[in-house]
Write a protein that holds these residues in place. Sequence first.
Motif, short mmCIF file in Angstrom:
data_model
loop_
_atom_site.label_atom_id
_atom_site.label_comp_id
_atom_site.label_asym_id
_atom_site.label_seq_id
_atom_site.Cartn_x
_atom_site.Cartn_y
_atom_site.Cartn_z
N ALA A 117 -5.64 7.99 -4.63
CA ALA A 117 -5.96 8.19 -3.16
C ALA A 117 -6.52 6.97 -2.57
CB ALA A 117 -6.73 9.28 -2.71
N HIS B 97 1.16 4.01 -3.10
CA HIS B 97 0.92 5.53 -2.75
C HIS B 97 2.31 6.41 -3.23
CE1 HIS B 97 -2.94 5.46 -1.33
NE2 HIS B 97 -2.56 4.35 -0.37
N LYS C 44 0.73 -1.15 0.01
CA LYS C 44 -0.04 -0.02 0.02
C LYS C 44 0.83 1.24 -0.11
CE LYS C 44 -4.10 1.84 2.35
NZ LYS C 44 -4.97 1.50 3.59
#
Length: 61
Positions: free
Chosen positions: A61, A54, A50
């Motif tokens: 988002a 990002h 994760k």
Amino acid sequence: MLHIIAVCQIRDGGRGQDYYLRKIAEGKTPAEARRALKRRLSNVVYRTLKRDHHRTHPAVA
């Protein structure tokens, strides 16, 4: 892969082995303690994936 990582961590020492032995001390069976370690490892892998996603896709988002 999580099974192999867990078995190696239990065998080779370190934080994984400490966690496993703590679960054994809590009264878990070796299989239950190994399962708990695998769950903990899967959480680490998920958080890492994760975080990396990002970093490479900041607009998502």
